[in-house]
Motif scaffolding. Sequence first.
Motif, short mmCIF file in Angstrom:
data_model
loop_
_atom_site.label_atom_id
_atom_site.label_comp_id
_atom_site.label_asym_id
_atom_site.label_seq_id
_atom_site.Cartn_x
_atom_site.Cartn_y
_atom_site.Cartn_z
N ASN A 263 19.44 -1.39 29.14
CA ASN A 263 19.87 -0.96 30.47
C ASN A 263 20.91 0.16 30.47
O ASN A 263 21.62 0.34 31.43
CB ASN A 263 20.39 -2.16 31.28
N TRP A 264 20.97 0.93 29.40
CA TRP A 264 21.92 2.05 29.38
C TRP A 264 21.27 3.26 28.70
O TRP A 264 20.30 3.14 27.99
CB TRP A 264 23.21 1.67 28.67
N ILE B 30 21.67 -4.59 26.06
CA ILE B 30 22.08 -4.90 27.44
C ILE B 30 23.60 -4.95 27.50
O ILE B 30 24.23 -5.67 26.73
CB ILE B 30 21.50 -6.26 27.90
N ILE B 31 24.18 -4.17 28.41
CA ILE B 31 25.62 -4.21 28.62
C ILE B 31 25.90 -4.52 30.08
O ILE B 31 25.02 -4.39 30.92
CB ILE B 31 26.31 -2.90 28.17
N HIS C 66 21.63 1.23 34.00
CA HIS C 66 20.45 1.05 34.82
C HIS C 66 20.32 -0.43 35.18
O HIS C 66 20.86 -1.30 34.50
CB HIS C 66 19.19 1.49 34.07
N SER C 67 19.59 -0.71 36.19
CA SER C 67 19.36 -2.08 36.61
C SER C 67 18.57 -2.85 35.54
O SER C 67 17.62 -2.31 34.95
CB SER C 67 18.56 -2.10 37.92
#
Length: 74
Positions: free
Chosen positions: A44-45, A72-73, A35-36
Amino acid sequence: MTAADLRDLFLTTLTRRFGGNRRRWRMAMGEVKLHSRVTHPHCNWAVSPSGSAAENSAIEAVADDLRAAHPIIG
């Protein structure tokens, strides 16, 4: 860490912690969705497991641990 790296880490963790084989876990886990960072600044995943109830529970438990370590990836 990329989505592919995270998926490999998921599969390794699932097979070590719960047994079974990577192929079955990969099918039950599905894809890692990115995801953004703008709309999802804390993590974000996501994954959408589609296995049995026991498999989904195992996947969600591992997801909780991995979210804490890798929120965060890229």
